[in-house]
Design a protein around this motif. Structure first.
Motif, PDB file in Angstrom:
ATOM      1  N   SER A   1      23.859   2.093  45.932  1.00  0.00           N
ATOM      2  CA  SER A   1      23.287   1.369  46.958  1.00  0.00           C
ATOM      3  C   SER A   1      24.198   1.223  48.250  1.00  0.00           C
TER       4      SER A   1
ATOM      5  N   GLU B   1      13.411  -6.174  46.178  1.00  0.00           N
ATOM      6  CA  GLU B   1      11.911  -5.624  45.989  1.00  0.00           C
ATOM      7  C   GLU B   1      11.756  -4.921  44.670  1.00  0.00           C
TER       8      GLU B   1
ATOM      9  N   GLU C   1      10.697   7.895  45.104  1.00  0.00           N
ATOM     10  CA  GLU C   1       9.885   7.059  45.827  1.00  0.00           C
ATOM     11  C   GLU C   1       9.463   5.639  45.273  1.00  0.00           C
ATOM     12  N   GLU C   2      10.048   5.491  43.967  1.00  0.00           N
ATOM     13  CA  GLU C   2       9.845   4.504  43.219  1.00  0.00           C
ATOM     14  C   GLU C   2      11.385   3.436  43.377  1.00  0.00           C
ATOM     15  N   TYR C   3      12.310   4.233  43.232  1.00  0.00           N
ATOM     16  CA  TYR C   3      13.482   3.258  43.138  1.00  0.00           C
ATOM     17  C   TYR C   3      14.303   3.239  44.560  1.00  0.00           C
ATOM     18  N   ARG C   4      13.893   4.011  45.631  1.00  0.00           N
ATOM     19  CA  ARG C   4      14.463   3.887  47.053  1.00  0.00           C
ATOM     20  C   ARG C   4      13.810   2.497  47.589  1.00  0.00           C
ATOM     21  N   ARG C   5      14.343   1.524  47.212  1.00  0.00           N
ATOM     22  CA  ARG C   5      13.910   0.385  47.814  1.00  0.00           C
ATOM     23  C   ARG C   5      15.105  -0.828  47.750  1.00  0.00           C
ATOM     24  N   SER C   6      14.858  -1.865  48.572  1.00  0.00           N
ATOM     25  CA  SER C   6      15.981  -3.086  48.372  1.00  0.00           C
ATOM     26  C   SER C   6      15.916  -3.654  47.249  1.00  0.00           C
TER      27      SER C   6
ATOM     28  N   GLU D   1       9.293  -6.550  41.800  1.00  0.00           N
ATOM     29  CA  GLU D   1       7.933  -6.143  41.981  1.00  0.00           C
ATOM     30  C   GLU D   1       7.909  -5.411  40.585  1.00  0.00           C
TER      31      GLU D   1
ATOM     32  N   GLN E   1      20.457  -1.677  49.718  1.00  0.00           N
ATOM     33  CA  GLN E   1      19.340  -0.706  49.618  1.00  0.00           C
ATOM     34  C   GLN E   1      19.875   0.228  48.665  1.00  0.00           C
TER      35      GLN E   1
END
Length: 289
Positions: A172, A203, A195-200, A206, A177
């Motif tokens: 990260s 997040e 597309e599922e794990y590239r988040r802050s 969720e 991120q």
């Protein structure tokens, strides 16, 4: 000749006459009888007892100076013409030999700044300062291209190593991120792809939950990545991971630390993870034996 007839006029009472009577010869300027400035020249041509005979000639000042003024204006016009011509030549020279060449180098630099390291100036190089500057720009582009190529090769080697590790690895930035999960981590956590794990980090609450081995749920600020971002160096931190989408749960061992550059500045955070449920199961079997 003056338009006023001077006959019968006292010469001594006239300003022009007084100038002439005061000396034997010379020249001077004075207003004429009609108010027009004139230049007078005079000389004594004969002395008779207490009197003398003088010869005087006068010319209007503007008539006398007309040739000089004409020459002056002619020279001024010639100077202005030559000045404009010099500016024109300088502009053409600057346009063709300076500005266009600088513009070409600026375009090359702009392409390089945009990431096109194949941009080069026109060859062959001239032997002047612009040629030296163009060569320096091209040499810089070559060096940058070589460095970028080496960086890509190094990144490819590193990614190949990470992709083949059996241990899960996540990377990260310093803001939390998530940028990368190696295949082992993706499989271990039950993610479908980037597309599922590239988040802050916040997040992730969720889609998953982290807890202690006894089931106590950890708040996000106690997750391994959050602790690493605060500067902790983790090793063998046991915890449970539950994926809400799949319902799967794993008992993992977390580790990791901040990665620093050569100057000691932090660049990114790395989290490692291992599935320890299987290892604990093997230990239990060995204990029973």
């Amino acid at each position: 000749p003056e338009p006023v007839d001077p006959l019968g006029t006292s010469f001594a009472n006239d300003p022009v006459g007084r100038n002439m009577l005061a000396r034997s010869g010379g020249h001077f300027s004075a207003g004429g009888a009609n108010g027009r400035d004139r230049v007078y020249g005079f000389a004594t041509i004969r002395e008779i007892a207490d009197s003398s005979m003088r010869l005087s000639v006068s010319v209007p000042r503007d008539v006398l100076l007309a040739p000089a003024r004409a020459a002056l204006w002619r020279d001024v016009a010639l100077l202005a013409t030559l000045t404009l011509l010099a500016f024109g030549i300088a502009w053409v020279f600057g346009e063709l030999l300076i500005r266009r060449r600088l513009a070409a180098l600026a375009r090359v630099s702009a392409r390089m700044a945009a990431g096109d390291l194949g941009a080069r100036s026109a060859k062959p190089y001239s032997r002047d300062e612009f040629g030296a500057l163009a060569r320096a720009v091209d040499d810089m582009a070559e060096a940058l291209a070589a460095q970028m190529a080496e960086a890509r090769r190094s990144e490819s080697r590193s990614r190949t190593i990470l992709d083949n590790l059996t241990e899960g690895v996540a990377v990260s930035d310093l803001e939390g991120q998530l940028l990368y999960f190696n295949p082992s981590a993706v499989e271990m956590l039950g993610f479908t792809g980037p597309e599922e794990y590239r988040r802050s980090l916040p997040e992730f609450t969720e889609i998953c939950e982290l807890s202690a081995p006894d089931g106590t749920v950890w708040p996000v600020d106690q997750w391994p990545l959050a602790r690493i971002l605060r500067g902790e160096h983790l090793q063998d931190l046991a915890g449970r991971f539950r994926n809400f989408r799949t319902g799967s749960e794993r008992l993992l061992s977390y580790g990791g630390a901040l990665i620093h550059d050569t100057d000691g500045r932090p660049l990114m955070a790395v989290v490692t993870m291992r599935d320890i449920a299987e290892r604990r199961g093997l230990r239990a079997i060995c204990a029973r034996l």
